[in-house]
Design a protein around this motif. Sequence first.
Motif, PDB file in Angstrom:
ATOM      1  N   UNK A   5       0.843  -1.201   0.000  1.00 25.76           N
ATOM      2  CA  UNK A   5       0.000   0.000   0.000  1.00 25.76           C
ATOM      3  C   UNK A   5       0.879   1.252   0.000  1.00 25.76           C
ATOM      4  N   UNK A   6       0.522   2.205  -0.826  1.00 30.02           N
ATOM      5  CA  UNK A   6       1.107   3.544  -0.725  1.00 30.02           C
ATOM      6  C   UNK A   6       0.142   4.439   0.043  1.00 30.02           C
ATOM      7  N   UNK A   7      -1.126   4.434  -0.354  1.00 27.92           N
ATOM      8  CA  UNK A   7      -2.066   5.238   0.406  1.00 27.92           C
ATOM      9  C   UNK A   7      -3.472   5.223  -0.138  1.00 27.92           C
ATOM     10  N   UNK A   8      -4.366   5.839   0.615  1.00 27.48           N
ATOM     11  CA  UNK A   8      -5.765   6.036   0.230  1.00 27.48           C
ATOM     12  C   UNK A   8      -5.979   7.547   0.237  1.00 27.48           C
ATOM     13  N   UNK A   9      -6.150   8.116  -0.959  1.00 22.66           N
ATOM     14  CA  UNK A   9      -6.059   9.570  -1.120  1.00 22.66           C
ATOM     15  C   UNK A   9      -7.381  10.191  -1.566  1.00 22.66           C
ATOM     16  N   UNK A  10      -8.003  11.022  -0.737  1.00 24.28           N
ATOM     17  CA  UNK A  10      -9.210  11.742  -1.154  1.00 24.28           C
ATOM     18  C   UNK A  10      -8.910  12.660  -2.337  1.00 24.28           C
ATOM     19  N   UNK A  11      -9.831  12.708  -3.281  1.00 19.19           N
ATOM     20  CA  UNK A  11      -9.664  13.546  -4.467  1.00 19.19           C
ATOM     21  C   UNK A  11     -10.974  14.185  -4.875  1.00 19.19           C
ATOM     22  N   UNK A  12     -10.850  15.253  -5.664  1.00 23.89           N
ATOM     23  CA  UNK A  12     -12.006  15.908  -6.256  1.00 23.89           C
ATOM     24  C   UNK A  12     -12.138  15.473  -7.715  1.00 23.89           C
ATOM     25  N   UNK A  13     -13.338  15.560  -8.239  1.00 21.36           N
ATOM     26  CA  UNK A  13     -13.580  15.139  -9.616  1.00 21.36           C
ATOM     27  C   UNK A  13     -12.980  16.084 -10.655  1.00 21.36           C
ATOM     28  N   UNK A  14     -12.503  17.261 -10.220  1.00 22.15           N
ATOM     29  CA  UNK A  14     -11.844  18.164 -11.167  1.00 22.15           C
ATOM     30  C   UNK A  14     -10.345  17.890 -11.262  1.00 22.15           C
ATOM     31  N   UNK A  15      -9.881  16.836 -10.577  1.00 22.57           N
ATOM     32  CA  UNK A  15      -8.478  16.454 -10.655  1.00 22.57           C
ATOM     33  C   UNK A  15      -7.609  17.007  -9.544  1.00 22.57           C
ATOM     34  N   UNK A  16      -8.129  17.916  -8.727  1.00 24.24           N
ATOM     35  CA  UNK A  16      -7.378  18.437  -7.587  1.00 24.24           C
ATOM     36  C   UNK A  16      -7.661  17.585  -6.352  1.00 24.24           C
ATOM     37  N   UNK A  17      -6.957  17.891  -5.265  1.00 26.86           N
ATOM     38  CA  UNK A  17      -7.173  17.101  -4.050  1.00 26.86           C
ATOM     39  C   UNK A  17      -6.899  17.946  -2.806  1.00 26.86           C
ATOM     40  N   UNK A  18      -7.579  17.632  -1.714  1.00 22.87           N
ATOM     41  CA  UNK A  18      -7.299  18.318  -0.446  1.00 22.87           C
ATOM     42  C   UNK A  18      -6.097  17.671   0.227  1.00 22.87           C
ATOM     43  N   UNK A  19      -5.433  18.391   1.104  1.00 20.76           N
ATOM     44  CA  UNK A  19      -4.322  17.804   1.852  1.00 20.76           C
ATOM     45  C   UNK A  19      -4.138  18.531   3.171  1.00 20.76           C
ATOM     46  N   UNK A  20      -3.589  17.788   4.148  1.00 19.04           N
ATOM     47  CA  UNK A  20      -3.301  18.338   5.474  1.00 19.04           C
ATOM     48  C   UNK A  20      -4.483  19.145   6.010  1.00 19.04           C
TER      49      UNK A  20
END
Length: 233
Positions: A66-81
């Motif tokens: 596993x590297x990770x489980x990463x939340x993402x947005x459908x526009x290709x961006x993502x939230x972090x921290x």
Amino acid sequence: MVTMKSRVNASLVFILIVIFPCASVLSASADFDFFYFVQQWPGSYCDTKKSCCYPTTGKPAADFGIHGLWPNYEDGTYPSNCDDNSPFDKSTISDLISNMRKSWPTLACPSGTGEAFWEHEWEKHGTCSESVLDQHDYFKTTLGLKQQTNILQALKTAGINPDGGSYSLESIKDAIKEGTGFDPWIECNTDESGNTQLYQVYLCVDRSGSKLIECPVKPRGRKCGSEIEFPSF
């Protein structure tokens, strides 16, 4: 007739809109549309100029980790921290540690126990899914997805083995789709000799973390050529 009370109410609404226009944005900043579930092949991680270091617990199994489980947005961006007030707490996953060391090993140098890796994944990515998964559920859910998606077995079933040979990108994608039911996105890296290698496999998961879905948008990682190497480990 406009009363004093209505004027006061209108003024309050105006103040809320003008002074706190970002309130709804801030509350939604940790929200997301889907997850990328990312697994990496250790042979490709190690077979680069950067090299790798085995965990203090020993060499991991020759399997996708596993590297990770990463939340993402459908526009290709993502939230972090998303939440500085929710630090990684090993005690919350004490019942998962044994499985974490097996399925989510660190290969970074210097050698470590894996805790720094898990801390990074939780604080950068996991905190952005807290509306759905608390810290324990985040790691437990990710481990469950690893069990659900046996990528190495899917590839071996199709005659694609980690033997240093080259295979077509399409055959790799087809094999993983046959094994998981969904189209993967493949990320490659380059070894010291300049060969393109199978490095990471992305699958998409709904926002509950409970089921795989077709990816709403493809990741922005390093793409592959038509033929890629599957190195041994």
